[in-house]
Design a protein around this motif. Structure first.
Motif, PDB file in Angstrom:
ATOM      1  N   UNK A 218       0.825  -1.204   0.000  1.00  0.00           N
ATOM      2  CA  UNK A 218       0.000   0.000   0.000  1.00  0.00           C
ATOM      3  C   UNK A 218       0.856   1.250   0.000  1.00  0.00           C
ATOM      4  N   UNK A 219       2.145   1.115  -0.366  1.00  0.00           N
ATOM      5  CA  UNK A 219       3.086   2.243  -0.399  1.00  0.00           C
ATOM      6  C   UNK A 219       3.174   2.936   0.955  1.00  0.00           C
ATOM      7  N   UNK A 220       3.482   2.145   1.984  1.00  0.00           N
ATOM      8  CA  UNK A 220       3.624   2.660   3.345  1.00  0.00           C
ATOM      9  C   UNK A 220       5.035   2.325   3.859  1.00  0.00           C
ATOM     10  N   UNK A 221       5.401   2.976   4.977  1.00  0.00           N
ATOM     11  CA  UNK A 221       6.690   2.666   5.611  1.00  0.00           C
ATOM     12  C   UNK A 221       7.820   3.471   4.999  1.00  0.00           C
ATOM     13  N   UNK A 222       9.043   3.198   5.463  1.00  0.00           N
ATOM     14  CA  UNK A 222      10.191   4.005   5.021  1.00  0.00           C
ATOM     15  C   UNK A 222      10.504   3.859   3.533  1.00  0.00           C
ATOM     16  N   UNK A 223      11.188   4.876   2.998  1.00  0.00           N
ATOM     17  CA  UNK A 223      11.646   4.847   1.614  1.00  0.00           C
ATOM     18  C   UNK A 223      12.776   3.847   1.427  1.00  0.00           C
ATOM     19  N   UNK A 224      12.850   3.270   0.242  1.00  0.00           N
ATOM     20  CA  UNK A 224      13.926   2.333  -0.115  1.00  0.00           C
ATOM     21  C   UNK A 224      14.490   2.777  -1.457  1.00  0.00           C
ATOM     22  N   UNK A 225      15.418   2.001  -1.978  1.00  0.00           N
ATOM     23  CA  UNK A 225      15.897   2.254  -3.344  1.00  0.00           C
ATOM     24  C   UNK A 225      14.867   1.857  -4.390  1.00  0.00           C
ATOM     25  N   UNK A 226      13.799   1.207  -3.983  1.00  0.00           N
ATOM     26  CA  UNK A 226      12.753   0.756  -4.904  1.00  0.00           C
ATOM     27  C   UNK A 226      12.463  -0.719  -4.674  1.00  0.00           C
ATOM     28  N   UNK A 227      11.184  -1.041  -4.421  1.00  0.00           N
ATOM     29  CA  UNK A 227      10.797  -2.431  -4.112  1.00  0.00           C
ATOM     30  C   UNK A 227      10.165  -3.132  -5.308  1.00  0.00           C
ATOM     31  N   UNK A 228      10.051  -2.410  -6.414  1.00  0.00           N
ATOM     32  CA  UNK A 228       9.468  -3.006  -7.609  1.00  0.00           C
ATOM     33  C   UNK A 228       9.121  -1.903  -8.582  1.00  0.00           C
TER      34      UNK A 228
END
Ligand code: AMP
Ligand code: GLY
Length: 423
Positions: A218-228
């Protein structure tokens, strides 16, 4: 053509896989590469930070063309050094890489060339940044100026949140990257990524993608380099692409050339499609990771002549053909990512793929002959389909055959596009 590819992530595995299919290629080397890249290239143990060593390798092995994957060697000037030695290089000069390396630099180009982007100010001290934030109100966005591994941006919904983001930057949370701060207007809309090659004079639009930066469903939580990610981005209609070229890419190319830094390489434009149209959030000066993986799955043309034309000022002589079928990639990451995570956990099985599906290696290594996970983001399970929904189903079916106990993924990659398909 003998080619050297620089990098070791999923992006570089996708580039290596595609380059290896080129009839023009005679030999492919990769520095430092990874076990997935080793399926397509000879891995070379040269330290990328040691530019003299990279140059010596290229000379000793009569390399014809160097493709630089990540931003760090570009910002460090590797492309300049190689070009000065007479090599053809895909990737911008250090001066042009400021488009990614300094958010303030990019915003100044936008202001000078009337490129649509959020209104902004640059600050080198906390009190004036805070005064500006109080004057503007929230929501507002606070950004460390320099490269902060994707972590230097705070989209603040309240003034207090923005004020504490300013303190974080100036108190050194992002190291030297936070010595200068950009405060900019919050843009409301749908995000998309647009990729376009430039040889300094000519442009060649590639394709669009959408990624999922947050770690949680649901596009929640901390930012990453990209999960998909998936490609194309439905919001990027032909009209939006045309406007992006005219209103954002072409003035940027003009601005860079007139500033004395002609841009050669790939523009990765992060866009917000607002009610007014496309607005620039940021530029990166390399392919996105994992966006590159879905782009390479959809590219029908030979990649090597296209990248070589970019490096040699002949981009007007090539075209890029794309499959209409969408592609989608799911990132498998180590449990704990983007926080701390265990390294060297065993990956027992990666399924054979083919026919429009592929597992790219992003953070793997061989230890005593066995495959282990070494990075935060470790595998990119990628598939195509007639729809994003079909690509997603195929990607997850493949992913479920990966045997890696310490891995996790989001199960909803592509949800926005799939919702559109169902509507
Ligand atoms: P950046 O590192 O500049 O791409 O920013 C990271 C993320 O923050 C972007 O992908 C957006 O989701 C968000 N963001 C950055 N700038 C803005 C802005 N001006 N308005 C709204 N969201 C933004
Ligand atoms: N996936 C976002 C990036 O490569 O910066």
């Amino acid at each position: 053509m003998k080619v050297l590819l620089i990098g070791s992530g999923g992006r570089e595995h996708a580039l290596a896989w595609k380059l290896a299919q080129s009839p023009v290629l005679t030999e492919l080397f990769a520095v430092p590469g990874n076990p997935g890249i080793a399926e397509h290239a000879t891995l070379v143990a040269v330290n990328v930070d040691d530019h003299d060593a990279v140059i010596a390798f290229c000379k000793d092995n009569s390399i014809d063309f160097i493709v630089v994957g990540p931003e760090a060697p570009l910002v460090a000037g590797l492309a300049d050094r190689l070009r000065a030695e007479g090599f053809a290089v895909f990737g911008p000069s250090a001066a042009a890489a400021q488009l990614e390396g300094s958010k303030g630099f990019t915003k100044d180009i936008c202001a000078r060339y009337d490129i649509p982007t959020g209104a902004y100010q640059r600050f080198t001290d906390a009190p004036s940044a805070k005064a500006y934030i109080r004057e503007q109100g929230a929501p507002i966005v606070v950004k460390a100026d320099g490269l902060a591994a994707g972590k230097g941006v705070t989209v603040a919904m309240t003034v207090d949140e923005a004020l504490s983001a300013v303190d974080d930057c100036f108190e050194g949370a992002f190291g030297a990257a936070g010595a200068e701060v950009v405060v900019e207007a919050y843009l409301d809309g749908e995000e998309a990524s647009f990729f376009c090659l430039s040889d300094g004079t000519h442009a060649l639009a590639l394709a669009t993608a959408q990624d999922h930066k947050r770690v949680g469903e649901g596009d929640t939580g901390p930012n990453t380099g990209g999960m998909g990610a998936y490609s194309p981005a439905p919001v990027m209609t032909p009209e939006m692409v045309e406007r992006t070229m005219k209103e954002i890419i072409e003035p940027t190319m003009r601005g860079m050339a007139e500033s004395g830094y002609p841009f050669s390489g790939v523009f990765f434009a992060g866009l917000m499609i607002t009610k007014k149209g496309p607005e620039l959030i940021e530029y990166n000066v390399r392919f996105g990771d994992p966006e590159c993986q879905v782009l390479m799955m959809r590219l029908k043309s030979d990649l090597l002549p296209i990248l070589h034309a970019t490096a040699t000022g002949t981009l007007n002589k090539v075209t890029a053909e794309w499959s209409d079928d969408p592609a989608l990639t799911v990132v498998m990451a180590a449990k704990g990512y983007p926080g701390s995570y265990e390294k060297n956990t065993p990956i027992n099985a990666i399924p054979e793929a083919g026919g429009g599906a592929k597992v790219f290696h992003a953070g793997t290594a061989l230890k005593d002959g066995a495959l282990v996970a070494t990075g935060g983001r470790v595998l990119n399970v990628t598939a195509t389909g007639k729809t994003v929904g079909e690509a997603q189903a195929r990607a997850y079916a493949l992913l479920d055959k990966v045997e890696w106990d310490n891995g996790f993924c989001r199960r909803d990659i592509g949800w926005q596009a799939i919702k559109r398909e169902k509507a």
